[in-house]
Design an enzyme around this catalytic site. Structure first.
Site, PDB file in Angstrom:
ATOM      1  N   LEU A 130       0.887  -1.170   0.000  1.00 24.04           N
ATOM      2  CA  LEU A 130       0.000   0.000   0.000  1.00 24.04           C
ATOM      3  C   LEU A 130       0.919   1.212   0.000  1.00 24.04           C
ATOM      4  CD1 LEU A 130      -2.767  -0.744   2.695  1.00 24.04           C
ATOM      5  CD2 LEU A 130      -2.962  -0.943   0.216  1.00 24.04           C
ATOM      6  N   ASP A 131       0.559   2.242  -0.773  1.00 23.53           N
ATOM      7  CA  ASP A 131       1.342   3.487  -0.747  1.00 23.53           C
ATOM      8  C   ASP A 131       1.414   4.006   0.683  1.00 23.53           C
ATOM      9  OD1 ASP A 131       1.605   3.395  -3.482  1.00 23.53           O
ATOM     10  OD2 ASP A 131      -0.027   4.797  -3.889  1.00 23.53           O
ATOM     11  N   LYS A 132       2.465   4.751   0.983  1.00 22.07           N
ATOM     12  CA  LYS A 132       2.653   5.318   2.326  1.00 22.07           C
ATOM     13  C   LYS A 132       1.396   6.025   2.831  1.00 22.07           C
ATOM     14  CE  LYS A 132       5.320   8.771   4.855  1.00 22.07           C
ATOM     15  NZ  LYS A 132       6.290   9.875   4.801  1.00 22.07           N
ATOM     16  N   ARG A 192      -5.325   5.771  -8.354  1.00 20.22           N
ATOM     17  CA  ARG A 192      -5.038   7.199  -8.384  1.00 20.22           C
ATOM     18  C   ARG A 192      -5.082   7.736  -9.820  1.00 20.22           C
ATOM     19  NH1 ARG A 192       0.288   7.423  -4.682  1.00 20.22           N
ATOM     20  NH2 ARG A 192       0.141   9.648  -5.151  1.00 20.22           N
ATOM     21  N   THR A 246      -1.732   5.689   1.873  1.00 27.86           N
ATOM     22  CA  THR A 246      -2.971   4.908   1.820  1.00 27.86           C
ATOM     23  C   THR A 246      -3.072   4.092   3.104  1.00 27.86           C
ATOM     24  OG1 THR A 246      -2.787   4.721  -0.586  1.00 27.86           O
ATOM     25  CG2 THR A 246      -4.251   3.159   0.504  1.00 27.86           C
TER      26      THR A 246
END
Length: 293
Positions: free
Chosen positions: A133-135, A234, A137
């Site tokens: 997961l992105d930082k 995104r 998110t």
């Protein structure tokens, strides 16, 4: 009564995080307060924050995990373990916590903390990244406890993962009740992902979306991933003309919630060894609901 593990403060006026902490924790030295921030012991509303100049607004809640608690071996920062067995660990990650180490940050990551967690039982134990997961998110995420489990999950991801649901707070009023985004994603030299309509140009990415609620300024969408490409949601929300709140990289113009408006709410998969269907949920952040009412 047991002593509280955290200190909770309400923001009364516009300020920056370090200034606010120095004021409410005036009994501590500047260096001590800075190190509390750096160690990830501070949460603003629903996300971990380490930036000194992070802007605060009246009504926000700032939580500080006490030093004694943070030093205890069993305290995880910016995440909690939802489920664990001999093969997998499922966590609920807060926005602001890295999945894996970067050049700048080696220890304040989900991977590093879980590695320390499993090594308490046996120093030979290890943790393996299955997906990321992105930082910025938040939400539910899985790690493997052996190379064999990691490989099995990654090699059979499409067959074994039954549901990956996200919720996104996006800019503007999305008119369609539901729809599908299908493009081919490519990465630019500056590491920006972008869509191409050409099937020979990039990796196929499919996102299904459904509107939960909206007002004239924001919409709350439920998103089902058919593919799991880098920054897929995104880019697709930008393509739809409704960038995710706080996602400056992909066209967002505002950030009223102080974080990226993306959250992994459901992960369902077949267990890699017993085949049992597992389902895990992470509650949708309250700010997503209040802004889109």
């Amino acid at each position: 009564m047991p002593e509280e593990k955290s200190l909770i403060f309400k923001v009364e006026e516009e300020t920056e995080l370090l200034k606010f902490l120095l004021k409410v924790m005036s009994n501590r030295s500047r260096n001590s307060v800075k190190s509390i921030l750096t160690r990830g012991q501070v949460t603003v509303d629903e996300h971990m924050e380490t930036k000194h100049n992070y802007p605060l607004h009246p009504g926000q809640m700032v939580t500080v995990l006490k030093n004694e608690e943070a030093k205890k071996e069993n305290v995880l920062v910016g995440m909690s373990i939802v489920y664990e067995d001999k093969d997998v660990i499922i966590i609920n990650k807060e926005a602001g916590l890295l999945t894996i180490a970067t050049e700048k940050e080696k220890k304040l990551t989900a991977h590093h903390q879980l590695m320390e967690h499993v090594r308490r039982a046996n120093p030979a134990n290890r943790i393996f990244v299955v997906h990321r997961l992105d930082k910025d998110t938040s939400g539910v995420m899985m790690f493997a406890k052996s190379e064999k489990v990691k490989r099995k999950l990654q090699d059979n991801w499409k067959q074994m993962v039954k549901e990956r649901t996200y919720v996104a707070l996006v800019e503007g009023n999305v008119q369609q009740q539901q729809g599908v985004m299908k493009t081919y994603l490519k990465e630019s030299k500056t590491h920006m992902m972008y869509s191409s309509p050409d099937r020979n140009d990039g990796q196929l990415a499919i996102t299904h979306y459904k509107k939960i609620q909206s007002n004239k300024n924001f919409s709350l969408l439920e998103l089902q991933l058919e593919t799991g490409r880098k920054n897929q949601i995104r880019v697709h929300m930008q393509d739809l003309g409704h960038s995710i709140v706080g996602d400056k990289k992909y066209g967002s113009k505002q950030n009223p919630i102080g974080r990226l408006g993306l959250h992994a709410s459901v992960l369902s998969f077949e267990h890699p060894f017993n085949g049992r269907l597992m389902l895990f949920k992470a509650d949708i952040p309250k700010s997503f609901f209040t802004k889109s009412k």
